[in-house]
Design a protein around this motif. Structure first.
Motif, PDB file in Angstrom:
ATOM      1  N   GLY A 231     -23.067  56.490 -19.657  1.00  0.00           N
ATOM      2  CA  GLY A 231     -24.424  56.568 -20.176  1.00  0.00           C
ATOM      3  C   GLY A 231     -25.272  57.491 -19.328  1.00  0.00           C
ATOM      4  N   SER A 232     -26.167  58.241 -19.982  1.00  0.00           N
ATOM      5  CA  SER A 232     -27.054  59.178 -19.280  1.00  0.00           C
ATOM      6  C   SER A 232     -28.475  58.990 -19.777  1.00  0.00           C
ATOM      7  N   ASN A 233     -29.422  58.893 -18.843  1.00  0.00           N
ATOM      8  CA  ASN A 233     -30.842  58.764 -19.169  1.00  0.00           C
ATOM      9  C   ASN A 233     -31.599  59.935 -18.562  1.00  0.00           C
ATOM     10  N   SER A 234     -32.553  60.477 -19.317  1.00  0.00           N
ATOM     11  CA  SER A 234     -33.397  61.560 -18.818  1.00  0.00           C
ATOM     12  C   SER A 234     -34.817  61.322 -19.311  1.00  0.00           C
ATOM     13  N   VAL A 235     -35.779  61.213 -18.374  1.00  0.00           N
ATOM     14  CA  VAL A 235     -37.166  60.909 -18.730  1.00  0.00           C
ATOM     15  C   VAL A 235     -38.114  61.747 -17.866  1.00  0.00           C
ATOM     16  N   LYS A 236     -39.353  61.936 -18.352  1.00  0.00           N
ATOM     17  CA  LYS A 236     -40.343  62.708 -17.589  1.00  0.00           C
ATOM     18  C   LYS A 236     -41.755  62.324 -18.021  1.00  0.00           C
ATOM     19  N   ILE A 264     -50.174  55.973  -8.783  1.00  0.00           N
ATOM     20  CA  ILE A 264     -50.209  56.708 -10.048  1.00  0.00           C
ATOM     21  C   ILE A 264     -49.279  56.002 -11.024  1.00  0.00           C
ATOM     22  N   ALA A 265     -49.806  55.673 -12.195  1.00  0.00           N
ATOM     23  CA  ALA A 265     -49.009  55.009 -13.228  1.00  0.00           C
ATOM     24  C   ALA A 265     -48.289  56.055 -14.067  1.00  0.00           C
ATOM     25  N   HIS A 266     -46.987  55.871 -14.234  1.00  0.00           N
ATOM     26  CA  HIS A 266     -46.182  56.772 -15.057  1.00  0.00           C
ATOM     27  C   HIS A 266     -45.530  56.007 -16.201  1.00  0.00           C
ATOM     28  N   LYS A 267     -45.516  56.610 -17.373  1.00  0.00           N
ATOM     29  CA  LYS A 267     -44.709  56.147 -18.503  1.00  0.00           C
ATOM     30  C   LYS A 267     -43.740  57.277 -18.822  1.00  0.00           C
ATOM     31  N   LEU A 268     -42.599  57.266 -18.158  1.00  0.00           N
ATOM     32  CA  LEU A 268     -41.633  58.344 -18.320  1.00  0.00           C
ATOM     33  C   LEU A 268     -40.858  58.142 -19.616  1.00  0.00           C
ATOM     34  N   LYS A 269     -40.900  59.154 -20.466  1.00  0.00           N
ATOM     35  CA  LYS A 269     -40.249  59.073 -21.775  1.00  0.00           C
ATOM     36  C   LYS A 269     -39.173  60.137 -21.887  1.00  0.00           C
ATOM     37  N   GLY A 270     -38.110  59.803 -22.611  1.00  0.00           N
ATOM     38  CA  GLY A 270     -37.022  60.753 -22.795  1.00  0.00           C
ATOM     39  C   GLY A 270     -35.968  60.186 -23.710  1.00  0.00           C
ATOM     40  N   SER A 271     -34.709  60.340 -23.308  1.00  0.00           N
ATOM     41  CA  SER A 271     -33.609  59.958 -24.183  1.00  0.00           C
ATOM     42  C   SER A 271     -32.462  59.342 -23.392  1.00  0.00           C
ATOM     43  N   THR A 272     -31.628  58.580 -24.108  1.00  0.00           N
ATOM     44  CA  THR A 272     -30.418  57.989 -23.559  1.00  0.00           C
ATOM     45  C   THR A 272     -29.238  58.363 -24.444  1.00  0.00           C
ATOM     46  N   VAL A 273     -28.154  58.796 -23.827  1.00  0.00           N
ATOM     47  CA  VAL A 273     -26.936  59.180 -24.550  1.00  0.00           C
ATOM     48  C   VAL A 273     -25.772  58.370 -24.002  1.00  0.00           C
ATOM     49  N   TRP A 274     -25.029  57.721 -24.901  1.00  0.00           N
ATOM     50  CA  TRP A 274     -23.818  56.971 -24.529  1.00  0.00           C
ATOM     51  C   TRP A 274     -22.596  57.740 -25.009  1.00  0.00           C
ATOM     52  N   GLU A 275     -21.621  57.892 -24.140  1.00  0.00           N
ATOM     53  CA  GLU A 275     -20.451  58.728 -24.427  1.00  0.00           C
ATOM     54  C   GLU A 275     -19.167  57.936 -24.175  1.00  0.00           C
ATOM     55  N   ALA A 300     -35.701  56.676 -24.524  1.00  0.00           N
ATOM     56  CA  ALA A 300     -35.693  55.916 -23.268  1.00  0.00           C
ATOM     57  C   ALA A 300     -37.115  55.870 -22.724  1.00  0.00           C
ATOM     58  N   LEU A 301     -37.461  54.772 -22.076  1.00  0.00           N
ATOM     59  CA  LEU A 301     -38.799  54.583 -21.517  1.00  0.00           C
ATOM     60  C   LEU A 301     -38.685  53.863 -20.182  1.00  0.00           C
ATOM     61  N   VAL A 302     -39.340  54.419 -19.155  1.00  0.00           N
ATOM     62  CA  VAL A 302     -39.394  53.793 -17.835  1.00  0.00           C
ATOM     63  C   VAL A 302     -40.856  53.783 -17.385  1.00  0.00           C
TER      64      VAL A 302
END
Length: 473
Positions: A231-236, A264-275, A300-302
């Motif tokens: 699994g890979s997660n990428s957020v920013k 500083i509050a962050h809501k990092l958003k991106g995607s998750t890929v399962w392989e 994905a959300l962190v």
């Protein structure tokens, strides 16, 4: 000219931010080469525009227009020895110790500029690296179900103002725009899942998996030799905060400083890929394994808050040659509780990285010696606490521990307008034992995780080489 240069500086900084964290938690500990030479004890010295980071009230001490641009070269050395990592079913994970899992050399830039508006007001702007980490353990090491790789990049733009009330009192204020990007990869324990499906309680799930493979024309016998998924997660995200400073000048030789930097509050958003395409040699079996895992590619959300800090510092000029300085910084790391990786739009429960960090203190002592009109020598020592509470809460993403920093530096005055700062630091970390257990497992639908236990010991030391150029207009 400044309008043309600034976008290039920002682009270069963002492109260079990949390195191993060396300050408490994920905080990167060198925002100024001149400060690095005293192990960052120089918050009340305020002798160049990098005071924007340490105490913006120090801008009131700077004359004319000044610029300071530098880079810190990070040379980490880390080893990890596994002491018995296991799957959630209790069997060994297999795999070995990772090798070369930290970068050989990475660079973190910084640039600061200040200009005196009048006798009371001074403005400045800084661009620096507040946080960072980069580890790549690989796909076959013993702790791969907790983590295969992690990367955290950040950069902060910090415009600031100082107001000099009189010869004794000065105040400073700045706002921060912080960009953060994170990536995290981990293995999926297919073999452990198949072993767990052999239990009578999971007979229905096992039969459904086998029936699905046969119906699609696959070979269920390959399940016996199935390998990991991944699994890979990428957020920013961009986040915003502020910093405050106060400086009290007792006389020409002594001054005190206080500074505060907000969380500083962050809501990092991106995607998750399962392989799962490499789990077996049969694409049908691989597709069935992915379907049975209930893990789907998704958003994905962190959510996280960076630690706020409060610093107190002092500077004293003993005579024409010697000066001493000290800094104590408190960091509110307990804002970083459990870290949740959420998967919006899916029924899949969040992956929980347990942390429960504690607040920390950092104490640094430094000195400078004016060897000549052209050369000033610097030295410092610091003790920095780790926010990690115990081996049971030490995740491989941050095998952090308390550390000592030993620093040496020099400022070489080229002429009346320009100078060069150089610094070297050695950071010696305590051994960091890991005994981290993920409380989920691959059969659960209410959470995401492998249920693994990662056991081992990480050993780290880091060298820092800093170089900056300063110019007064």
């Amino acid at each position: 000219m400044q309008r043309k240069i600034l976008p290039l500086v920002i682009a270069a900084a963002i492109g260079a931010l990949s390195f191993n964290a060396h300050a408490s938690g994920y905080r990167f500990g060198s925002q100024s080469v001149s400060a690095q030479g005293t192990a960052d004890a120089s918050g009340a010295e305020a002798n160049d525009p990098s005071t924007i980071f340490y105490n913006p009230a120090g801008l009131s001490r700077l004359e004319g227009t000044q610029i300071s641009a530098g880079a810190t070269f990070v040379v980490p050395h880390s080893t990890y020895n596994d002491t018995g990592s296991t799957r959630f079913v209790g069997s060994p994970t297999g795999g070995g110790n990772p090798s070369d899992y930290v970068p050989s050399v990475k660079t973190a830039p910084s640039i600061y500029a200040s200009t005196k508006i009048n006798d009371q007001w001074t403005a400045g702007i800084g661009l620096f690296v507040p946080y960072g980490s980069k580890l790549d353990y690989g796909d076959t090491w013993a702790g791969r179900y907790a983590l295969t790789d992690v990367m955290l990049k950040s950069v902060t733009l910090n415009p600031s103002l100082s107001f000099k009330v009189n010869e004794r009192h000065a105040f400073g204020f700045g706002v921060s725009a912080e960009f953060m990007k994170a990536e995290l990869g981990q293995g999926v324990d297919v073999r452990g899942t198949i072993a767990q499906l052999q239990s009578p309680a999971n007979a229905a799930q096992r039969q459904a998996l086998l029936a699905g493979i046969v119906a699609a024309g696959g070979n269920p016998a390959l399940l016996a030799t199935a390998g990991d998924g991944h699994g890979s997660n990428s957020v920013k995200d961009w986040g915003y905060g502020f910093n405050l400073g106060y400086m009290f000048t007792v006389d020409e030789s002594t001054r005190f400083g206080l500074s505060y930097r907000s969380s500083i509050a962050h809501k990092l958003k991106g995607s998750t890929v399962w392989e799962f395409s490499n789990s077996t040699t049969d694409p049908v079996v691989n597709a069935a394994l992915k379907s049975a895992s209930h893990r789907v590619n998704s958003a994905a959300l962190v959510k996280l808050r960076t630690p706020e800090t409060i610093s107190g510092n002092i500077f004293h000029q003993f005579d024409s040659k010697w000066a001493g300085m000290a800094d104590i910084t408190w960091s509110r790391h307990n804002r970083m509780g459990d870290l949740l990786i959420e998967f919006p739009g899916t029924p899949e429960g969040a992956e929980v990285i347990r942390q429960q960090w504690k607040n920390t203190m950092r104490l640094s002592l430094g000195t400078s010696y004016a060897y000549s009109d052209s050369l000033t020598l610097r030295a410092g020592i610091a003790h920095d606490e780790s926010p990690v509470v115990s081996a049971e809460l030490r995740h491989p993403a941050l095998p952090d521990s308390d550390r000592l920093q030993y620093s040496f530096g020099a400022k070489w005055k080229l002429n009346d307008r320009s100078s060069i700062d150089m610094a070297y630091s050695y950071l010696d970390f305590k051994d960091a034992p890991l005994n981290y257990t993920n409380l989920c497992n691959t059969l659960s639908r209410t959470c995401t995780g492998n249920g693994e236990t990662t056991r081992g010991v990480a050993q780290t030391h880091i060298s820092l080489l800093g170089l900056s150029y300063n110019y007064k207009f």
